[in-house]
Scaffold this motif. Structure first.
Motif, PDB file in Angstrom:
ATOM      1  N   ALA A  81      -9.911  16.856 -62.290  1.00  0.00           N
ATOM      2  CA  ALA A  81      -8.855  15.886 -62.006  1.00  0.00           C
ATOM      3  C   ALA A  81      -8.371  16.057 -60.576  1.00  0.00           C
ATOM      4  CB  ALA A  81      -7.699  16.064 -62.984  1.00  0.00           C
ATOM      5  N   VAL A  82      -7.820  14.959 -60.016  1.00  0.00           N
ATOM      6  CA  VAL A  82      -7.380  14.943 -58.622  1.00  0.00           C
ATOM      7  C   VAL A  82      -5.931  14.479 -58.570  1.00  0.00           C
ATOM      8  CG1 VAL A  82      -7.879  14.120 -56.298  1.00  0.00           C
ATOM      9  CG2 VAL A  82      -9.747  14.348 -57.960  1.00  0.00           C
ATOM     10  N   TYR A  83      -5.129  15.204 -57.754  1.00  0.00           N
ATOM     11  CA  TYR A  83      -3.712  14.873 -57.612  1.00  0.00           C
ATOM     12  C   TYR A  83      -3.420  14.502 -56.162  1.00  0.00           C
ATOM     13  CZ  TYR A  83       1.377  15.286 -57.854  1.00  0.00           C
ATOM     14  OH  TYR A  83       2.730  15.034 -57.806  1.00  0.00           O
ATOM     15  N   GLY A  84      -2.840  13.301 -55.989  1.00  0.00           N
ATOM     16  CA  GLY A  84      -2.491  12.839 -54.655  1.00  0.00           C
ATOM     17  C   GLY A  84      -1.148  12.160 -54.644  1.00  0.00           C
ATOM     18  N   ASP A  85      -0.911  11.359 -53.622  1.00  0.00           N
ATOM     19  CA  ASP A  85       0.381  10.704 -53.458  1.00  0.00           C
ATOM     20  C   ASP A  85       0.711   9.777 -54.619  1.00  0.00           C
ATOM     21  OD1 ASP A  85       0.709  11.989 -51.055  1.00  0.00           O
ATOM     22  OD2 ASP A  85      -0.066  10.323 -49.853  1.00  0.00           O
ATOM     23  N   GLU A 102       7.136  23.049 -58.383  1.00  0.00           N
ATOM     24  CA  GLU A 102       7.473  22.033 -59.371  1.00  0.00           C
ATOM     25  C   GLU A 102       6.265  21.785 -60.254  1.00  0.00           C
ATOM     26  OE1 GLU A 102       8.739  18.563 -57.340  1.00  0.00           O
ATOM     27  OE2 GLU A 102      10.560  19.478 -56.503  1.00  0.00           O
ATOM     28  N   VAL A 103       6.536  21.461 -61.497  1.00  0.00           N
ATOM     29  CA  VAL A 103       5.457  21.147 -62.435  1.00  0.00           C
ATOM     30  C   VAL A 103       4.950  19.742 -62.147  1.00  0.00           C
ATOM     31  CG1 VAL A 103       4.823  20.864 -64.855  1.00  0.00           C
ATOM     32  CG2 VAL A 103       6.421  22.679 -64.180  1.00  0.00           C
ATOM     33  N   ILE A 104       3.672  19.621 -61.840  1.00  0.00           N
ATOM     34  CA  ILE A 104       3.087  18.307 -61.562  1.00  0.00           C
ATOM     35  C   ILE A 104       2.173  17.838 -62.690  1.00  0.00           C
ATOM     36  CG2 ILE A 104       3.246  18.579 -59.067  1.00  0.00           C
ATOM     37  CD1 ILE A 104       0.229  19.283 -59.079  1.00  0.00           C
ATOM     38  N   GLY A 105       1.970  18.701 -63.686  1.00  0.00           N
ATOM     39  CA  GLY A 105       1.142  18.295 -64.806  1.00  0.00           C
ATOM     40  C   GLY A 105       1.062  19.381 -65.851  1.00  0.00           C
ATOM     41  N   LEU A 110       0.451  22.929 -64.305  1.00  0.00           N
ATOM     42  CA  LEU A 110       0.021  22.904 -62.920  1.00  0.00           C
ATOM     43  C   LEU A 110       1.261  22.793 -62.048  1.00  0.00           C
ATOM     44  CD1 LEU A 110      -2.935  20.525 -63.578  1.00  0.00           C
ATOM     45  CD2 LEU A 110      -3.172  22.842 -62.679  1.00  0.00           C
ATOM     46  N   LEU A 111       1.363  23.709 -61.068  1.00  0.00           N
ATOM     47  CA  LEU A 111       2.558  23.830 -60.241  1.00  0.00           C
ATOM     48  C   LEU A 111       2.189  23.580 -58.784  1.00  0.00           C
ATOM     49  CD1 LEU A 111       3.778  27.227 -61.752  1.00  0.00           C
ATOM     50  CD2 LEU A 111       4.338  24.946 -62.584  1.00  0.00           C
TER      51      LEU A 111
END
Length: 816
Positions: A251-255, A214-217, A205-206
């Motif tokens: 899934a959820v991506y935040g700060d 950037e790769v965040i996962g 996940l970018l």
């Protein structure tokens, strides 16, 4: 029979009526029909007229011994011409060393839409709109027109081009989902089609926030949909984050990094849809709970609470609200429990209801892959052939995977009879074959962009308009190709031939569109800047294997004629006469005609058969058998000879005896009689070629026969393999379907994938065997021809050139 013809019929599909026997057996039906799209070349778009002669035996006063003027020699005795027509001259075209050593591949054989690598069809998996209002598209593709791209494209209103921001280098990268927000953030998800086990596949996940991605996962599985909601990135699919196993499928991506959906993780098979609807985020999939509440397959999050819209025993791939605010769900289900119809439902406020009979295939319920609302009306894409009930219902509307629900009635968006061919292998899945099948569905996504509706997927076009993987429906409900076409093909060429006064290349078989113009499965001639169709479409009930063209430019076809009842098909040669295809002489009860050709004296030959093979030659308007074998004759070649010299020929095939004499797959016509060449060749012979110096070449099928030669050469006394590991490319796995001998060169084309990456087209120069200018990437290359303007190759071709300098070349390739 060798597997190549069978694979060709299986692999090359038509996009249009196609649809797909929607079930778990992966079977599909298809149509060969085509029609005119938006013409962008000078080729005719209707019933074409041509200036070539259409009679079988044109007359001429030219000296028949010159060998370089127009005419036809159609009556022979002992292989020499007895008419006043000239001999053929195209067999005398030289193959220059400069072409072999320094030739350049034609970069104009592109198509509209997004093209890709050889093999699996290009695909658009998802669309999004960025902060600037541009439309983004991601998927599995490698070309936009002539441009080599990564699979991340942008349309700013001036046409599609590569988005330059993706700096991630991956081997054959594929992106399955994209999301963007008003603040300039863009998220991407990578995708892998292998291994077979979905949860063993790896992805990333970018995220880019105004800068580089950037790769965040990282995850195992596949991502289907992403959306920004309330400042956070939501990700849905069938996956497990590698470092966050407690957030399966949603899934959820935040700060603060990754976390589960508010209230708790999703429970179930997967989530496939995320749609921001005003202040709500709609979630669809195959689940029994999300956010700590029980919810069957559909739920909504409003920033504070979850609401369930239970759709039991369902897999939901799409959600949308129409202009009246009604909520629709599309996917794999039937609210009535019907096995015939389903795929779409409307929320009544209390429960889900069928929409006017639902969607259906001939014997299975339809599947919806996506929904979109334009001008208040609901558009539906998926795997179905009718809307409003099964096809047998009088009220059902034929709808080949695309339909509109408007004014309380179903409307079709594409004529089922207008198909578009493809040079790529299409899985032909509906989305109900398993948890990973939706990524193989032909129609992936719908996206509204102002007045136009974009469709993305793995299709070759829609409504008879060729546009690979991406196409638009305009405000007038007309399908519009994306990007200008080159002179490439929608479809895969089966046979090439050179003939006519200018020794132009001609093409037959498997092509619905040439240069974006519908050609309706006709024979076509290259006129330099356009493909000119000749005569009417090929007979729909005949399967034609090979094309030949005489000195006057009149084409003939070698075919399997329509079978009668349960009897095997007879063979026939069809000639274009007065704008119609007419059988030459009588059909061959031995079986289909596998190969046809004109000898240097201008006489027409035909060969084929089944359990019994044959070779025939035209004499007085009839084809007379003068050679038989105990198996099919598959190929034919003539020795280049001067006018007046006896005709010599060689045939190859699936026989061990010819004229009752052991022959081992090869037999020679010496001008007076048939003779074996020693003990013949080990293995089934696919193709033969005859050089000017008398050497004969033959290739064999990769059918497991021990010690078969890849490319055998007969020097007058013995056979030797000239494509062995030294000097050849690899030890095994090669099968050349077409051979062409000119001067010191033998060009071999077929299926050949050495570790060098230089594929499918090779040349033997008398000393070594090597790739011809990098070759062509393709499922296989089926045919070759030397014309006045260079070498041409046909087949399931996607690219041409060496790995470091490949270019898009679809359905056909040209070295010049």
């Amino acid at each position: 029979m060798h597997l190549r013809p069978l694979l060709g019929m299986m692999m090359i599909s038509w996009s249009g009526l196609a649809l797909l026997a929607c079930g778990d057996d992966d079977n599909a039906s298809a149509t060969d029909d085509a029609s005119t799209g938006g013409p962008t070349t000078t080729a005719p778009t209707g019933e074409p007229t041509t200036t070539i002669p259409t009679t079988g035996a044109p007359t001429t006063d030219v000296d028949p011994t010159t060998g370089d003027s127009e005419g036809d020699s159609s009556s022979t005795t002992a292989g020499t011409s007895t008419t006043d027509g000239p001999a053929l001259a195209c067999h005398e075209l030289p193959l220059p060393a400069a072409l072999v050593e320094d030739g350049a591949w034609d970069d104009g054989l592109t198509i509209s839409g997004f093209a890709g690598y050889d093999g699996l069809t290009p695909n658009v998996y998802d669309f999004a709109r960025d902060a600037d209002g541009d439309v983004l598209a991601v998927g599995y593709f490698h070309y936009i027109g002539k441009d080599v791209v990564h699979p991340f494209a942008r349309d700013d209103g001036s046409g599609w081009a590569q988005d330059p921001s993706l700096g991630v280098e991956l081997e054959r990268p594929t992106l399955s989902a994209v999301a963007a927000d008003d603040g300039g953030r863009i998220a991407l998800a990578t995708y892998s089609a292998m291994p077979f086990d979905l949860m063993q596949r790896e992805g990333e996940l970018l995220l880019a926030d105004g800068g580089e991605f950037e790769v965040i996962g990282t995850f195992h599985g596949a991502v289907r949909s992403m959306a920004f909601y309330d400042g956070e990135l939501w990700v849905a699919g069938v996956f497990s984050l590698d470092d966050e196993p407690a957030t399966p499928h949603l899934a959820v991506y935040g700060d603060m990094g990754w976390h589960a959906p508010p209230g708790g993780a999703l429970t179930g098979t997967g989530a496939f849809e995320l749609t921001v609807d005003g202040d709500e985020l709609l979630v669809g999939g195959a689940f029994s709970g999300v956010g700590g509440i029980a919810a069957q397959s559909v739920a909504a999050w409003d920033g504070a609470d979850w609401t369930a819209f239970d759709l039991p025993e369902s897999t939901v791939f799409a959600l949308a609200r129409d202009g009246q605010g009604d909520l629709y769900a599309g996917g794999l289900f039937s609210v009535e429990g019907s096995v015939e119809t389903g795929g779409i439902a409307r929320w009544s406020g209390q429960s889900w209801q069928s929409v006017a009979g639902g969607l259906a295939n001939p014997s299975f319920r339809g599947v919806v892959s996506d929904l979109a609302v334009r001008s208040g009306e609901l558009y539906v894409a998926g795997c179905f052939t009718s809307a409003g009930g099964p096809p047998s219902e009088p009220a059902a509307v034929p709808a080949p995977g695309l339909a509109r629900w408007a004014g309380g009635a179903w409307e079709t968006l594409a004529d089922p009879g207008l198909g578009v061919g493809t040079a790529w292998f299409t899985p032909l899945k509906c989305g109900d074959e398993g948890p990973d099948a939706i990524w193989d569905a032909q129609h992936q996504r719908l996206f509204v962009d102002g007045d136009r509706l974009l469709l993305g997927g793995s299709f070759a076009g829609a409504g008879g308009v060729a546009s690979q993987s991406v196409i638009a429906l305009d405000a007038d409900d007309q399908w519009v190709a994306q990007g200008e076409p080159g002179r490439g093909f929608s479809g895969a060429t089966r046979s090439l031939a050179v003939g006519g006064p200018e020794c132009a290349v001609h093409v037959m078989g498997g092509v619905t569109h040439a240069g974006g113009v519908a050609v309706d499965n006709r024979v076509m001639r290259d006129d330099g800047d356009a493909w000119t169709p000749l005569g009417p479409p090929l007979p729909a009930d005949a399967y034609c294997w090979q094309l030949a063209v005489d000195a006057a430019g009149v084409p003939v076809l070698g075919c399997d004629l329509p079978p009668e009842g349960d009897l095997p098909p007879e063979g026939g040669v069809l000639r274009l006469v007065d704008d119609s295809w007419q059988v030459v002489g009588e059909p061959f009860p031995q079986g289909g005609v596998a190969t046809v050709g004109f000898d240097p004296a201008g006489a027409l030959w035909a060969a084929g058969g089944g359990g019994e093979g044959f070779v025939a030659r035209e004499d007085g308007g009839a084809l007379t058998v003068f050679g038989t074998s105990n198996g099919r004759v598959a190929s034919l070649a003539f020795r280049p000879t001067a006018a007046g010299e006896p005709v010599q020929a060689v045939v190859g095939g699936y026989f061990s005896e010819f004229e009752g004499v052991p022959a081992g797959g090869v037999a020679h016509w010496n001008g007076e009689a048939w003779e074996p060449l020693a003990d013949g060749i080990v293995g089934s012979v696919l193709a033969v070629a005859y050089a000017e110096d008398g050497a004969i070449y033959a290739s064999t099928a990769d059918d497991g026969t021990p010690n078969r030669p890849i490319l055998a050469r007969w020097d007058g006394a013995a056979w030797a393999d000239v494509a062995t590991p030294e000097p050849g490319p690899v030890e095994a796995g090669y099968a050349f379907y077409s051979l062409l001998a000119r001067g010191k060169y033998v060009v071999a084309a077929g299926f050949a994938w050495p570790n060098s990456g230089q594929r499918n087209i090779f040349v033997y120069d008398g000393a070594g065997f090597s790739s011809l200018r990098g070759g062509a990437t393709a499922i296989y290359v089926e045919s070759s021809a030397l014309a006045h303007d260079g070498l041409w190759f046909g087949g399931t071709i996607a690219e041409a050139g060496p790995p470091e300098a490949r270019l898009s070349s679809v359905g056909i390739a040209h070295l010049r």
